[in-house]
Scaffold this active site. Structure first.
Site, PDB file in Angstrom:
ATOM      1  N   CYS A  69       1.098  -1.125   0.129  1.00 42.70           N
ATOM      2  CA  CYS A  69       0.044   0.273   0.429  1.00 42.70           C
ATOM      3  C   CYS A  69       1.197   1.439   0.089  1.00 42.70           C
ATOM      4  O   CYS A  69       1.462   1.669  -1.358  1.00 42.70           O
ATOM      5  CB  CYS A  69      -1.099   0.114   1.183  1.00 42.70           C
ATOM      6  SG  CYS A  69      -2.775   1.308   0.698  1.00 42.70           S
ATOM      7  N   HIS A  70       0.907   1.881   1.211  1.00 44.76           N
ATOM      8  CA  HIS A  70       1.785   3.448   1.428  1.00 44.76           C
ATOM      9  C   HIS A  70       3.415   2.772   1.664  1.00 44.76           C
ATOM     10  O   HIS A  70       4.015   3.288   1.593  1.00 44.76           O
ATOM     11  CB  HIS A  70       1.257   4.240   1.825  1.00 44.76           C
ATOM     12  CG  HIS A  70       0.116   4.794   1.406  1.00 44.76           C
ATOM     13  ND1 HIS A  70      -1.359   4.532   2.179  1.00 44.76           N
ATOM     14  CD2 HIS A  70       0.378   6.154   0.336  1.00 44.76           C
ATOM     15  CE1 HIS A  70      -2.052   5.606   1.299  1.00 44.76           C
ATOM     16  NE2 HIS A  70      -1.339   6.096   0.509  1.00 44.76           N
TER      17      HIS A  70
ATOM     18  N   GLU B 169      -5.826   6.899  -4.366  1.00 37.99           N
ATOM     19  CA  GLU B 169      -5.514   7.817  -3.617  1.00 37.99           C
ATOM     20  C   GLU B 169      -6.407   9.263  -3.985  1.00 37.99           C
ATOM     21  O   GLU B 169      -7.119   9.760  -2.799  1.00 37.99           O
ATOM     22  CB  GLU B 169      -4.187   8.960  -4.009  1.00 37.99           C
ATOM     23  CG  GLU B 169      -3.626   9.437  -2.598  1.00 37.99           C
ATOM     24  CD  GLU B 169      -3.447   8.624  -1.680  1.00 37.99           C
ATOM     25  OE1 GLU B 169      -3.712   9.002  -0.446  1.00 37.99           O
ATOM     26  OE2 GLU B 169      -2.335   7.873  -1.346  1.00 37.99           O
TER      27      GLU B 169
END
Length: 230
Positions: free
Chosen positions: A132-133, A163
């Site tokens: 993910c991030h 996002e």
């Protein structure tokens, strides 16, 4: 049995929104269960050490894996006092897994200590992984010859479209998909919030929360492959 290091964010402020952020509990819980289920030992690390800011997203509160993770006494003891990245000896670990959550966008990319851990593990034939991030930790990592680790590698991460779906494009310090591409990664993605993973040269990445357990399973497979080769 191998030891795996889960890296979680210490950053708790979502830009200038006034909202809190941190690491995604689901993106820690699901991989943790995969790793422990495969017989491996898991430790936690954060940039600043201590208890990291945790985020459980709406709809995840009743996920039995999250509930069990947060109630597990071993997990609680480790999370309430995570080691600072500067204190970790990477020689103990076969893999590092960078947990997502928006906090990672602020404190993962420029942490020299997280970078040191990852590049030592990778240099010894271990696995660098993120979801993910979490791949924000990879954007500045360099091999000994100066080449960026992700350059020319197939990589997945939280996408620009995802996002945008959260209304956070302007809040983020950068767009992760774009930055990975700027670092030379061959970025790929699935439609929003569908599981998607990539594994290339002992760099294993996933796109979103649904990808967390699949990434962990790929890490387990890579560790097994390395063990067989020894």
């Amino acid at each position: 049995m191998a030891k795996i290091l889960l890296a979680v964010s210490s950053h708790d402020t979502l830009g200038d929104t006034g909202n809190r952020t941190g690491y995604s509990v689901s993106e820690a819980a699901h991989p943790y269960n995969v790793f422990v289920g495969a017989g491996h030992e898991v430790d936690f690390v954060s940039v600043r050490g201590g208890e990291p800011p945790a985020v459980v997203f709406p709809g995840e509160e009743d996920d039995p894996e999250i509930v069990g993770f947060l109630a597990d006494e071993t997990v609680k003891a480790k999370l309430v006092a995570t080691r600072r990245a500067a204190e970790v000896d990477p020689a103990e670990y076969a893999a590092i897994f960078y947990v997502g959550g928006h906090g990672a966008m602020w404190d993962f990319p420029d942490s020299p200590d997280l970078a040191r851990i990852a590049m030592d593990i990778h240099g010894r034939g271990g696995v660098v992984s993120a979801v993910c991030h979490g791949p924000a930790a990879l954007v500045n990592l360099r091999l000994p010859d100066g080449t960026l680790l992700v350059s020319g590698k197939r990589v997945a991460s939280f996408s620009n479209e995802e996002e945008d779906s959260l209304g956070l494009v302007e809040v983020m310090p950068f767009l992760l998909e774009d930055r990975l591409k700027e670092s030379g990664a061959l970025h790929s993605k699935a439609p929003v919030y569908q599981a998607h993973t990539q594994s290339d040269g002992r760099v294993v990445t996933g796109q979103n929360p649904a990808s967390a357990a699949p990434v962990a399973r790929l890490v387990v497979a890579e560790i097994a492959k390395a063990a067989e080769a020894r």
